[in-house]
Design a protein around this motif. Sequence first.
Motif, PDB file in Angstrom:
ATOM      1  N   HIS A   1      14.170  97.306  44.003  1.00  0.00           N
ATOM      2  CA  HIS A   1      13.624  98.166  42.945  1.00  0.00           C
ATOM      3  C   HIS A   1      14.494  98.088  41.692  1.00  0.00           C
ATOM      4  O   HIS A   1      13.974  97.994  40.572  1.00  0.00           O
ATOM      5  CB  HIS A   1      13.552  99.613  43.446  1.00  0.00           C
ATOM      6  CG  HIS A   1      12.942 100.557  42.464  1.00  0.00           C
ATOM      7  ND1 HIS A   1      11.617 100.943  42.521  1.00  0.00           N
ATOM      8  CD2 HIS A   1      13.473 101.204  41.375  1.00  0.00           C
ATOM      9  CE1 HIS A   1      11.364 101.768  41.532  1.00  0.00           C
ATOM     10  NE2 HIS A   1      12.466 101.947  40.817  1.00  0.00           N
TER      11      HIS A   1
ATOM     12  N   THR B   1       5.652 103.388  38.797  1.00  0.00           N
ATOM     13  CA  THR B   1       6.854 103.534  39.622  1.00  0.00           C
ATOM     14  C   THR B   1       8.032 102.772  39.023  1.00  0.00           C
ATOM     15  O   THR B   1       9.193 103.179  39.152  1.00  0.00           O
ATOM     16  CB  THR B   1       6.592 103.030  41.052  1.00  0.00           C
ATOM     17  OG1 THR B   1       5.485 103.743  41.601  1.00  0.00           O
ATOM     18  CG2 THR B   1       7.808 103.202  41.946  1.00  0.00           C
TER      19      THR B   1
ATOM     20  N   TYR C   1       9.862  93.939  49.226  1.00  0.00           N
ATOM     21  CA  TYR C   1      10.328  95.045  48.387  1.00  0.00           C
ATOM     22  C   TYR C   1      11.254  95.988  49.149  1.00  0.00           C
ATOM     23  O   TYR C   1      10.993  96.356  50.299  1.00  0.00           O
ATOM     24  CB  TYR C   1       9.137  95.831  47.852  1.00  0.00           C
ATOM     25  CG  TYR C   1       9.505  97.081  47.092  1.00  0.00           C
ATOM     26  CD1 TYR C   1      10.109  97.006  45.841  1.00  0.00           C
ATOM     27  CD2 TYR C   1       9.262  98.339  47.635  1.00  0.00           C
ATOM     28  CE1 TYR C   1      10.446  98.154  45.137  1.00  0.00           C
ATOM     29  CE2 TYR C   1       9.593  99.497  46.941  1.00  0.00           C
ATOM     30  CZ  TYR C   1      10.187  99.399  45.689  1.00  0.00           C
ATOM     31  OH  TYR C   1      10.537 100.535  45.001  1.00  0.00           O
TER      32      TYR C   1
ATOM     33  N   ASP D   1      13.250  99.673  48.260  1.00  0.00           N
ATOM     34  CA  ASP D   1      13.481 100.773  47.321  1.00  0.00           C
ATOM     35  C   ASP D   1      14.938 101.209  47.452  1.00  0.00           C
ATOM     36  O   ASP D   1      15.310 101.912  48.386  1.00  0.00           O
ATOM     37  CB  ASP D   1      12.544 101.938  47.648  1.00  0.00           C
ATOM     38  CG  ASP D   1      12.600 103.037  46.589  1.00  0.00           C
ATOM     39  OD1 ASP D   1      13.525 103.022  45.753  1.00  0.00           O
ATOM     40  OD2 ASP D   1      11.721 103.924  46.608  1.00  0.00           O
TER      41      ASP D   1
ATOM     42  N   ARG E   1      16.616 102.996  45.201  1.00  0.00           N
ATOM     43  CA  ARG E   1      16.935 104.145  44.348  1.00  0.00           C
ATOM     44  C   ARG E   1      17.771 105.151  45.129  1.00  0.00           C
ATOM     45  O   ARG E   1      17.553 105.351  46.339  1.00  0.00           O
ATOM     46  CB  ARG E   1      15.652 104.819  43.852  1.00  0.00           C
ATOM     47  CG  ARG E   1      14.905 104.041  42.797  1.00  0.00           C
ATOM     48  CD  ARG E   1      13.580 104.697  42.458  1.00  0.00           C
ATOM     49  NE  ARG E   1      12.622 104.573  43.556  1.00  0.00           N
ATOM     50  CZ  ARG E   1      11.382 105.032  43.517  1.00  0.00           C
ATOM     51  NH1 ARG E   1      10.957 105.691  42.428  1.00  0.00           N
ATOM     52  NH2 ARG E   1      10.563 104.878  44.541  1.00  0.00           N
TER      53      ARG E   1
END
Length: 211
Positions: free
Chosen positions: A47, A155, A197, A199, A201
């Motif tokens: 991300h 996003t 992918y 994420d 974060r």
Amino acid sequence: MSSLTAISLLNGWECYDWRNGYTILQHVHRKEWSDILNVLGLFRLMHSDIVAKGKGNKSAIAASIDTKFYGLGWVEHKFETSIVVDQVKSDSPTHAVDCFHGKIALELEWNNKDPFFDRDLNNFRLLFDLRICEVGVVVTRATSLQAWLNANHKTFGKQPGTYSVSTTHMDKLKPKIVGGGAGGCPVMIFAMTPALYVDDRPTPAPASSAP
């Protein structure tokens, strides 16, 4: 007649073979094949890289892959080529190949306009005819990833159309290869899917309750 054949090699990647590029890589260029499998097999679509601003003309995603290849001895290389007819020399320049090693040329197209595919394939054709390149490799997005990125553009803080239909993804590349864009050069394609992918974060800290 050669056909663009789907093969299963790496989790999270759609892989396609044209003119036996897979066989040539696997059996003739084993070092380069091992490098490709190692770099792409460990790659994850972070991300943080999707939202990051690239440096110069490279996205953070392209740079993250290129850097891994450079660490294994691959180089960005521009060939100075020319044609001589009746002792008259005419320059026939090529654009710089993103990653080159042992007669394998690799181009990475994350989110360029799709004519960049024409440029890459024409470069493979020229270098193959000059016996400099034996297989051209393209790393790009699967069309399923293209659709997923568009569906989730908010996003990533992107504007609608950032990943437009005219940018680089698999459905734009296939017809160019089958149409002869690379000439006689064998081609191997690796297309990223949404399965790559991650994420990354930071997880928000839980709100503390007042005593």
